[in-house]
Design a protein around this motif. Structure first.
Motif, PDB file in Angstrom:
ATOM      1  N   VAL A  77       0.841  -1.203   0.000  1.00  0.00           N
ATOM      2  CA  VAL A  77       0.000   0.000   0.000  1.00  0.00           C
ATOM      3  C   VAL A  77       0.874   1.251   0.000  1.00  0.00           C
ATOM      4  O   VAL A  77       0.575   2.235  -0.696  1.00  0.00           O
ATOM      5  CB  VAL A  77      -0.959   0.003   1.212  1.00  0.00           C
ATOM      6  CG1 VAL A  77      -1.654   1.348   1.339  1.00  0.00           C
ATOM      7  CG2 VAL A  77      -1.997  -1.092   1.061  1.00  0.00           C
ATOM      8  N   ALA A  78       1.966   1.235   0.789  1.00  0.00           N
ATOM      9  CA  ALA A  78       2.892   2.367   0.793  1.00  0.00           C
ATOM     10  C   ALA A  78       3.484   2.588  -0.597  1.00  0.00           C
ATOM     11  O   ALA A  78       3.591   3.724  -1.067  1.00  0.00           O
ATOM     12  CB  ALA A  78       4.005   2.135   1.814  1.00  0.00           C
ATOM     13  N   VAL A 298       7.828   4.670 -10.139  1.00  0.00           N
ATOM     14  CA  VAL A 298       8.753   3.752  -9.464  1.00  0.00           C
ATOM     15  C   VAL A 298       9.466   4.452  -8.315  1.00  0.00           C
ATOM     16  O   VAL A 298       9.560   3.924  -7.195  1.00  0.00           O
ATOM     17  CB  VAL A 298       9.774   3.196 -10.477  1.00  0.00           C
ATOM     18  CG1 VAL A 298      10.847   2.371  -9.755  1.00  0.00           C
ATOM     19  CG2 VAL A 298       9.078   2.333 -11.519  1.00  0.00           C
ATOM     20  N   ALA A 299       9.985   5.651  -8.580  1.00  0.00           N
ATOM     21  CA  ALA A 299      10.707   6.389  -7.540  1.00  0.00           C
ATOM     22  C   ALA A 299       9.789   6.760  -6.381  1.00  0.00           C
ATOM     23  O   ALA A 299      10.194   6.726  -5.211  1.00  0.00           O
ATOM     24  CB  ALA A 299      11.345   7.646  -8.133  1.00  0.00           C
ATOM     25  N   GLY A 300       8.542   7.122  -6.685  1.00  0.00           N
ATOM     26  CA  GLY A 300       7.590   7.439  -5.627  1.00  0.00           C
ATOM     27  C   GLY A 300       7.311   6.238  -4.743  1.00  0.00           C
ATOM     28  O   GLY A 300       7.209   6.366  -3.515  1.00  0.00           O
ATOM     29  N   ALA A 301       7.187   5.064  -5.352  1.00  0.00           N
ATOM     30  CA  ALA A 301       6.975   3.841  -4.577  1.00  0.00           C
ATOM     31  C   ALA A 301       8.167   3.562  -3.662  1.00  0.00           C
ATOM     32  O   ALA A 301       8.000   3.243  -2.472  1.00  0.00           O
ATOM     33  CB  ALA A 301       6.736   2.664  -5.523  1.00  0.00           C
ATOM     34  N   LEU A 302       9.377   3.685  -4.192  1.00  0.00           N
ATOM     35  CA  LEU A 302      10.579   3.452  -3.390  1.00  0.00           C
ATOM     36  C   LEU A 302      10.688   4.469  -2.257  1.00  0.00           C
ATOM     37  O   LEU A 302      10.997   4.113  -1.106  1.00  0.00           O
ATOM     38  CB  LEU A 302      11.826   3.529  -4.277  1.00  0.00           C
ATOM     39  CG  LEU A 302      11.975   2.422  -5.327  1.00  0.00           C
ATOM     40  CD1 LEU A 302      13.127   2.751  -6.275  1.00  0.00           C
ATOM     41  CD2 LEU A 302      12.215   1.078  -4.666  1.00  0.00           C
ATOM     42  N   PHE A 303      10.424   5.735  -2.568  1.00  0.00           N
ATOM     43  CA  PHE A 303      10.536   6.796  -1.564  1.00  0.00           C
ATOM     44  C   PHE A 303       9.545   6.591  -0.424  1.00  0.00           C
ATOM     45  O   PHE A 303       9.871   6.756   0.754  1.00  0.00           O
ATOM     46  CB  PHE A 303      10.311   8.147  -2.234  1.00  0.00           C
ATOM     47  CG  PHE A 303      10.344   9.319  -1.290  1.00  0.00           C
ATOM     48  CD1 PHE A 303      11.503   9.661  -0.615  1.00  0.00           C
ATOM     49  CD2 PHE A 303       9.210  10.085  -1.067  1.00  0.00           C
ATOM     50  CE1 PHE A 303      11.532  10.748   0.267  1.00  0.00           C
ATOM     51  CE2 PHE A 303       9.225  11.163  -0.206  1.00  0.00           C
ATOM     52  CZ  PHE A 303      10.392  11.495   0.473  1.00  0.00           C
ATOM     53  N   MET A 304       8.307   6.217  -0.761  1.00  0.00           N
ATOM     54  CA  MET A 304       7.294   6.048   0.278  1.00  0.00           C
ATOM     55  C   MET A 304       7.585   4.836   1.149  1.00  0.00           C
ATOM     56  O   MET A 304       7.382   4.881   2.377  1.00  0.00           O
ATOM     57  CB  MET A 304       5.915   5.918  -0.355  1.00  0.00           C
ATOM     58  CG  MET A 304       4.787   5.950   0.668  1.00  0.00           C
ATOM     59  SD  MET A 304       4.664   7.546   1.496  1.00  0.00           S
ATOM     60  CE  MET A 304       3.655   8.435   0.335  1.00  0.00           C
ATOM     61  N   MET A 305       8.053   3.757   0.566  1.00  0.00           N
ATOM     62  CA  MET A 305       8.415   2.597   1.384  1.00  0.00           C
ATOM     63  C   MET A 305       9.573   2.932   2.311  1.00  0.00           C
ATOM     64  O   MET A 305       9.593   2.516   3.480  1.00  0.00           O
ATOM     65  CB  MET A 305       8.759   1.399   0.490  1.00  0.00           C
ATOM     66  CG  MET A 305       7.553   0.714  -0.104  1.00  0.00           C
ATOM     67  SD  MET A 305       7.937  -0.876  -0.888  1.00  0.00           S
ATOM     68  CE  MET A 305       8.746  -0.317  -2.388  1.00  0.00           C
ATOM     69  N   ALA A 307      10.285   5.944   3.467  1.00  0.00           N
ATOM     70  CA  ALA A 307       9.743   6.837   4.495  1.00  0.00           C
ATOM     71  C   ALA A 307       8.987   6.049   5.555  1.00  0.00           C
ATOM     72  O   ALA A 307       9.065   6.355   6.757  1.00  0.00           O
ATOM     73  CB  ALA A 307       8.825   7.875   3.852  1.00  0.00           C
ATOM     74  N   ASP A 308       8.261   5.011   5.139  1.00  0.00           N
ATOM     75  CA  ASP A 308       7.529   4.186   6.099  1.00  0.00           C
ATOM     76  C   ASP A 308       8.492   3.412   6.996  1.00  0.00           C
ATOM     77  O   ASP A 308       8.245   3.251   8.200  1.00  0.00           O
ATOM     78  CB  ASP A 308       6.608   3.225   5.348  1.00  0.00           C
ATOM     79  CG  ASP A 308       5.712   2.435   6.283  1.00  0.00           C
ATOM     80  OD1 ASP A 308       5.122   3.038   7.193  1.00  0.00           O
ATOM     81  OD2 ASP A 308       5.617   1.208   6.116  1.00  0.00           O
ATOM     82  N   VAL A 322       4.168   9.011   9.049  1.00  0.00           N
ATOM     83  CA  VAL A 322       4.980   9.014   7.835  1.00  0.00           C
ATOM     84  C   VAL A 322       4.963  10.386   7.164  1.00  0.00           C
ATOM     85  O   VAL A 322       5.922  10.771   6.479  1.00  0.00           O
ATOM     86  CB  VAL A 322       4.485   7.915   6.868  1.00  0.00           C
ATOM     87  CG1 VAL A 322       3.120   8.265   6.293  1.00  0.00           C
ATOM     88  CG2 VAL A 322       5.491   7.669   5.757  1.00  0.00           C
ATOM     89  N   GLY A 323       3.886  11.159   7.386  1.00  0.00           N
ATOM     90  CA  GLY A 323       3.835  12.507   6.844  1.00  0.00           C
ATOM     91  C   GLY A 323       4.903  13.413   7.423  1.00  0.00           C
ATOM     92  O   GLY A 323       5.373  14.350   6.756  1.00  0.00           O
ATOM     93  N   VAL A 324       5.302  13.142   8.658  1.00  0.00           N
ATOM     94  CA  VAL A 324       6.383  13.917   9.276  1.00  0.00           C
ATOM     95  C   VAL A 324       7.699  13.636   8.551  1.00  0.00           C
ATOM     96  O   VAL A 324       8.492  14.552   8.286  1.00  0.00           O
ATOM     97  CB  VAL A 324       6.496  13.575  10.774  1.00  0.00           C
ATOM     98  CG1 VAL A 324       7.714  14.253  11.393  1.00  0.00           C
ATOM     99  CG2 VAL A 324       5.228  13.976  11.514  1.00  0.00           C
ATOM    100  N   VAL A 325       7.930  12.385   8.214  1.00  0.00           N
ATOM    101  CA  VAL A 325       9.170  12.004   7.521  1.00  0.00           C
ATOM    102  C   VAL A 325       9.229  12.651   6.140  1.00  0.00           C
ATOM    103  O   VAL A 325      10.255  13.234   5.755  1.00  0.00           O
ATOM    104  CB  VAL A 325       9.268  10.468   7.396  1.00  0.00           C
ATOM    105  CG1 VAL A 325      10.536  10.078   6.640  1.00  0.00           C
ATOM    106  CG2 VAL A 325       9.260   9.815   8.774  1.00  0.00           C
ATOM    107  N   THR A 326       8.145  12.568   5.384  1.00  0.00           N
ATOM    108  CA  THR A 326       8.154  13.159   4.039  1.00  0.00           C
ATOM    109  C   THR A 326       8.280  14.681   4.102  1.00  0.00           C
ATOM    110  O   THR A 326       8.893  15.295   3.227  1.00  0.00           O
ATOM    111  CB  THR A 326       6.885  12.779   3.264  1.00  0.00           C
ATOM    112  OG1 THR A 326       5.728  13.225   3.981  1.00  0.00           O
ATOM    113  CG2 THR A 326       6.801  11.273   3.077  1.00  0.00           C
TER     114      THR A 326
END
Length: 345
Positions: A77-78, A298-305, A307-308, A322-326
């Motif tokens: 999902v992330a 692809v990069a967005g998927a990697l970045f969000m995982m 960050a999680d 996770v919003g704090v991390v981003t």
């Protein structure tokens, strides 16, 4: 024995595709393995292989339960959420011709949050209106609000950002009012944590929905990739090439609102992914939208995982939203873009 020859361009695309797939698989394995109960990477892949019927390797029952009931769905999902938000950023930056455009900055996330909170706390449309539908209604309302404030105005780039700030403030105020007047203490605590972004409650049904929406969004964006290339030079230039500007803008805005609303309804308001990722990918892959859309997803998927993972390990055993991390990554990036825009003005 004959050898297959691939033109350099096709060979490069095939190599990049395989590398992207390998990175995604590896990051999913890392995301599943990180937590209070560490799970070896090999165990994760063995469990997935067993589930797909490709092997029959003995796997620890506890590890298998943690993988399939909690962590794998969260990681996927992330990944879908990061890909969707990055796609939203690419489309909005092109259509609005604004380097700072993305769902969070333009108030779309705030609108989706207000719609979702209205369904959860007030019970609006219970049984008829789902959380995702409420979030979509709020996101589209934010789009309409920004469009009305900027319609026919000169200096559209600056006015769009100002309208987005106004939309964010308005819908955040609506959300705060609903929570303050209608939510009990537990609801208020849960909603406020969720609004900062969290994947802790997502499971396989959420993955099925967000995967469907993001794949649909990616397909629509790729279908209109050439139109997006034309929009880069302005609406007049696009119209001169025979592109139906109005209908395509409506379709792309709607699919962007749908992706943003679906993600917000599941994980809360996560900012700056749609700002950071498209700019970085544009630097490496150039302005053409077909490769840019794929690379950004692809990069967005990697970045969000990633960050999680940071959100779960930075202050363990507690979880950081996770919003704090981003935001910790996105705010400095936002400042750099503003500074560069000011210098070039």
């Amino acid at each position: 024995m004959s050898t297959v020859y691939l033109p350099p361009r096709l060979f490069k695309r095939a190599t990049l595709s395989l590398a992207a797939l390998a990175l995604l698989v590896l990051m999913v394995g890392v995301a599943v393995g990180v937590g209070e109960l560490p799970i070896p990477l090999q165990t994760t892949f063995d469990s997935i292989s067993n589930k797909l019927g490709l092997s029959a390797v003995p796997v620890n029952r506890i590890h298998e339960t943690v993988i399939w009931d909690f962590r794998l769905s969260r990681a996927l999902v992330a990944a879908c959420s990061g890909a969707g938000l990055a796609l939203c950023g690419v489309v909005l930056q092109c259509l609005l011709k604004n380097a700072l455009a993305e769902p969070y900055v333009l108030g779309v996330s705030a609108g989706a949050s207000a719609g979702a909170v209205s369904v959860v706390v007030l019970g609006l449309g219970t049984g008829a209106v789902s959380l995702s539908a409420g979030a979509f209604t709020g996101a589209f309302a934010a789009f309409v609000f920004v469009a009305l404030l900027t319609n026919g105005a000169r200096g559209g780039s600056e006015r769009t950002i100002l309208a987005g700030v106004a939309a964010s403030q308005l819908f955040n105020a609506v959300t705060a009012y609903i929570i303050s007047t209608s939510a009990n203490a537990q609801q208020a605590r849960d909603v406020m944590f969720w609004l900062l972004g969290s994947f802790s409650g997502v499971r396989w049904p959420e993955f099925s929905l967000v995967l469907t929406v993001v794949l649909l969004g990616l397909a629509v964006c790729l279908w209109y990739a050439k139109a997006l290339d034309a929009f880069t030079f302005g609406e007049d230039a696009a119209a001169s090439l025979g592109i139906p500007v109005g209908p395509i803008r409506l379709i792309l805005f709607s699919i962007t609102a749908l992706m943003a609303a679906t993600i917000v309804s599941m994980a809360g308001s996560i900012g700056f992914v749609g700002l950071v990722v498209p700019h970085v990918m544009r630097y490496f892959f150039g302005p053409l939208h077909r490769p840019l859309l794929l690379a950004s997803a692809v990069a967005g998927a990697l970045f969000m995982m990633l960050a999680d993972i940071v959100s779960r390990t930075a202050i363990a055993p507690q979880t950081l939203p996770v919003g704090v991390v981003t935001s910790l990554v996105g705010v400095p990036f936002f400042a750099v873009i503003l500074y560069r825009a000011r210098r070039s003005a």
